[in-house]
Design a protein around this motif. Structure first.
Motif, short mmCIF file in Angstrom:
data_model
loop_
_atom_site.label_atom_id
_atom_site.label_comp_id
_atom_site.label_asym_id
_atom_site.label_seq_id
_atom_site.Cartn_x
_atom_site.Cartn_y
_atom_site.Cartn_z
N GLU A 190 0.70 -0.99 0.16
CA GLU A 190 0.01 -0.15 0.03
C GLU A 190 0.88 1.35 -0.10
OE1 GLU A 190 -3.60 1.90 2.90
OE2 GLU A 190 -2.39 0.17 3.33
N TYR A 193 2.33 7.83 2.84
CA TYR A 193 2.58 9.26 2.89
C TYR A 193 4.06 9.43 2.58
CZ TYR A 193 3.31 14.06 4.41
OH TYR A 193 3.72 15.22 4.49
N HIS A 241 2.49 13.53 11.30
CA HIS A 241 1.41 13.93 10.88
C HIS A 241 0.86 15.37 11.08
CE1 HIS A 241 -3.03 14.83 12.34
NE2 HIS A 241 -3.25 13.94 11.07
N LYS A 247 -4.49 17.77 1.99
CA LYS A 247 -4.99 17.02 0.75
C LYS A 247 -4.09 15.51 0.73
CE LYS A 247 -2.06 19.03 -2.32
NZ LYS A 247 -1.49 19.46 -3.47
N ARG A 248 -3.15 15.45 1.33
CA ARG A 248 -2.27 14.31 1.33
C ARG A 248 -2.51 13.20 2.53
NH1 ARG A 248 1.58 14.22 -2.29
NH2 ARG A 248 2.83 12.79 -1.02
N ARG A 249 -3.52 13.52 3.44
CA ARG A 249 -3.90 12.83 4.40
C ARG A 249 -4.52 11.63 4.14
NH1 ARG A 249 -4.91 17.35 9.24
NH2 ARG A 249 -2.85 17.92 9.32
N LYS A 250 -4.76 11.48 2.81
CA LYS A 250 -5.50 10.08 2.40
C LYS A 250 -4.54 8.83 2.64
CE LYS A 250 -4.64 10.92 -2.28
NZ LYS A 250 -4.98 11.61 -3.66
N TYR A 251 -3.16 9.25 2.78
CA TYR A 251 -2.07 8.28 2.57
C TYR A 251 -1.88 7.82 4.34
CZ TYR A 251 -1.46 9.34 -1.91
OH TYR A 251 -1.71 9.39 -3.72
N PRO A 252 -1.78 6.59 4.38
CA PRO A 252 -1.19 6.26 6.10
C PRO A 252 0.24 6.85 6.06
CG PRO A 252 -1.26 4.22 4.57
CD PRO A 252 -1.88 5.41 3.84
N HIS A 282 -3.05 5.07 10.08
CA HIS A 282 -3.77 5.90 9.17
C HIS A 282 -4.66 7.00 9.90
CE1 HIS A 282 -5.56 5.87 4.75
NE2 HIS A 282 -5.36 6.92 5.36
N LYS A 284 -6.29 9.60 8.54
CA LYS A 284 -7.68 9.97 7.80
C LYS A 284 -8.02 11.54 8.27
CE LYS A 284 -9.15 5.51 7.30
NZ LYS A 284 -9.05 4.39 8.36
N ASN A 285 -8.80 11.87 9.09
CA ASN A 285 -9.40 13.33 9.46
C ASN A 285 -8.21 13.46 10.45
OD1 ASN A 285 -9.95 11.58 11.35
ND2 ASN A 285 -12.36 11.85 10.94
#
Lengths: 426, 227
Positions: A190, A193, A241, A247-252, A282, A284-285
């Motif tokens: 997978e 980030y 983190h 916008k790059r937070r979709k990656y773990p 991850h 996420k938010n």
């Protein structure tokens, strides 16, 4: 030309094979171990100590050469010399055809450092060398103060066992149940980030190291009901983190963590004997809880560090290496495949954290030693640490100008009441 | 020791700014028990290295300029022979050979072998491009091989190379020297005496290697060819 001496040589062990293939000027695959004394270093004595130390580490006299199918180590007659530190951190050591030793020893004020090309040995192997060197040096410098009762370095293993290829030794040849491993590999592919930043000139490395008390660090990790390594890995995940763009937070965020196999399999080798495992989270938010991260990391550590799991991976890696088709691929092609494989693998990693653990020296030498530290060449910001007595040194190396992750990391520790002392090559 | 009020951390050495946050550090804040040692710089300041490969850059620039100018001249004043193309070939050959030397410079026997291979291919290419007169097969290739054996021997002597460092390359050299036998057998060579001399000297060369360094060759090959 009439010389007919039989020259010893050694194959590279399993973990070493990757390093000559993937080294570059951006990631030299060199790491550094330093020991800071309480007084300035004497160059002449250090050279004498080095000469003495070399006698019990034959492997360190080797140069790396290219064969038709594999790289190999060839024992040379080269004699290492001590120098005053004058190179950028972790600058290249291995240059292809050049026949030079795979490590260098230097000093700066009160610090003795060794920089090693990773194909030669891993952190523990290099540490054993540095410990012997510091031991010999302090004995030369302060020998008369130990009148009669010379302190001894008790973990000295026989010279021959330092040359062991421990991968080879512990390879059972039995293919274990592959299922759990496959699951791990799938998870591993997978995309993670990637930390971005402005590169430093000339591919230099920025080193920021924080030195602090081990007991206060331990107290802090116990406050979070976890171990030191798990706590620091979690804190690093959170610090990364902090600097992530929305916008790059979709990656773990995924860390690669090397594991010293000497803990799991009996070995006293001074060659490479480690694996890496991955731990990630991850986010996420935006909202997260450090305790949550710690739980996830802690679980990954326990799952990945069983002897059975490690034995499976060891056997799998070794059988790959022993595959006759793979063995017959010429070296330049192997290099190419390894480079591609490592690019793919790097895609799944955001950073790495490596703990060299507790370093010990004979009690009589303690008054002369301030601290030990370790750092690595870094294609991305990464963390290494080691501790000696009550001094832990956490080192960030990074190819970038930015210091956001380092700042978040050390500010957190400072906020928790730990007195952090920063040094930097900046 | 210095102290950053924003990060709440101590900083070793003499810094104007905090290494973490970049804010300027207020007047020295003395921590209790801080010694003189801790105010020393922890790492040496290393000046940027000089711009590397400047000579190489200049050479690339000159080469490109020459190519552009010769094609421009050719377009304005056309001739029967496409001479700018020959200039391109010439520059390409020089660069190929030069890059191989630069890349392998740390291993001289290996450099020699690389040059032999490059010379062989280039001479065939040039011969073919200039109307296949056969001079490459007749003279250039056999002479290159003999020269390579000589150079190998002399270098090994002068540089006092140890046997293991050059024996594999010497062996390769000797084997190359056998190739001109094919030129004679298949009637490729119109002038045969260079090929004959080349084959003969390489047989002597190989005999010397095997008789005097047979074991070394075996050990070297085991090492280099291990799978």
């Amino acid at each position: 030309m009439t010389q007919r001496k039989r020259v010893e040589w050694a194959r590279l062990d399993n973990a070493s094979k990757i390093f000559p293939a993937v080294r570059s000027s951006k990631d030299t695959k060199v790491f550094r171990l330093s020991c800071e004394l309480t007084e300035d270093v004497d160059e002449v004595l250090l050279q004498n100590a080095l000469d003495l130390t070399m006698e019990s580490f034959p492997l360190f006299r080797s140069v790396l050469r290219q064969g038709v199918f594999w790289y190999y180590l060839e024992i040379s007659d080269l004699i290492p010399t001590v120098e005053k530190e004058s190179n950028p951190i972790c600058s290249p050591i291995y240059f292809g055809d050049k026949r030079n030793l795979l490590f260098r020893i230097f000093y700066f004020h009160n610090r003795i450092s060794i920089e090693i090309f990773h194909a030669l040995t891993d952190g523990i192997g290099a540490l054993t060398f540095l410990q012997s060197l510091v031991y010999e040096y302090l004995l030369l410098k302060h020998g008369e103060e130990f009148s009669g009762a010379m302190p001894t370095l008790d973990y000295r293993s026989p010279v021959s066992s330092k040359m062991d290829d421990s991968f080879e030794k512990h390879f059972t040849g039995i293919k274990g149940p592959g299922q759990s491993i496959n699951k791990q590999t799938r998870k591993g592919s997978e995309k993670a980030y990637h930390i971005k930043g402005v590169k430093l000139d000339e591919n230099r490395t920025k080193l920021i190291e924080g030195s602090m008390s081990v007991s206060s660090l331990l107290d802090l990790s116990h406050k979070y009901n976890t171990t030191l390594t798990v706590f620091l890995a979690s804190l690093l995940l959170c610090s990364i983190h902090e600097e992530m763009a929305l916008k790059r937070r979709k990656y773990p965020v995924v860390l690669s963590v090397p594991v010293d196999l000497r803990h799991f399999f009996r070995s006293a080798t001074s060659r490479n004997f480690f694996f890496t495992m991955k731990v990630g989270y991850h986010f996420k938010n935006g909202a997260y809880d450090l305790n949550d991260v710690i739980d996830t990391v802690s679980k990954a550590f326990t799952d990945n560090l069983t002897e059975e799991y490690l034995r499976n991976r060891l056997d799998r890696l070794m059988s790959l290496e022993r595959n006759p088709f793979i063995r017959l691929i010429p070296l330049p092609l192997k290099d190419l495949f390894l480079r591609i494989a490592s690019k793919i693998k790097d895609g799944g990693i955001s950073s790495s954290i490596s703990n060299l653990g507790k370093i010990s020296m004979p009690a009589d030498l303690e008054p002369f030693i301030r601290q030990f530290s370790v750092c690595v060449s870094a294609p991305r910001p990464q963390v290494t640490m080691g501790s000696y007595k009550d001094r832990a040194v956490i080192s960030f190396t990074s190819p970038f100008r930015e210091t956001d992750i380092q700042r978040a990391f050390f500010r957190f520790l400072a906020k928790e009441g730990i007195e952090v002392e920063i040094s930097s090559n900046d | 020791m210095q102290y950053c009020n924003y990060c709440k951390i101590y900083i070793r050495g003499k810094k104007n700014k905090c290494v973490l946050c970049g804010n300027s550090i207020p007047a020295a804040h003395n921590k209790e028990g801080s010694s003189e040692d801790e105010s020393k710089e922890a790492y040496p300041a290393i000046p940027p290295s000089f711009q590397r490969h400047l000579a190489l850059r200049i050479m690339v620039f000159i080469s490109l300029t020459v190519v552009v100018i010769s094609f421009t001249a050719y377009l304005m004043f056309p001739t029967d022979i496409n001479w700018p193309l020959l200039i391109v070939y010439g520059l390409a050959s020089t660069w190929l050979s030069l890059l191989a030397i630069v890349k392998k410079r740390h291993n001289i026997p290996k450099t020699i072998i690389w040059q032999v291979v490059i010379m062989t291919l280039l001479s065939l290419f040039w011969d073919w491009q200039t109307g296949w007169m056969g001079w490459s097969v007749d003279y250039v290739i056999p002479i290159t091989y003999v020269a390579a054996m000589l150079v190998m021997y002399v270098t090994a002597r002068i540089m006092r190379l140890s046997v293991r460092d050059y024996i594999t390359y010497a062996l390769l050299d000797g084997i190359f020297g056998i190739i001109p036998v094919a030129f004679i057998l298949f009637d490729w060579a119109r002038v045969t005496f260079p090929s004959i001399i080349c084959a003969a000297s390489s047989l002597v060369f190989l005999a010397a290697i095997f008789i005097f360094h047979g074991e070394s060759i075996k050990a070297e090959l085991n090492k280099r060819m291990h799978i």
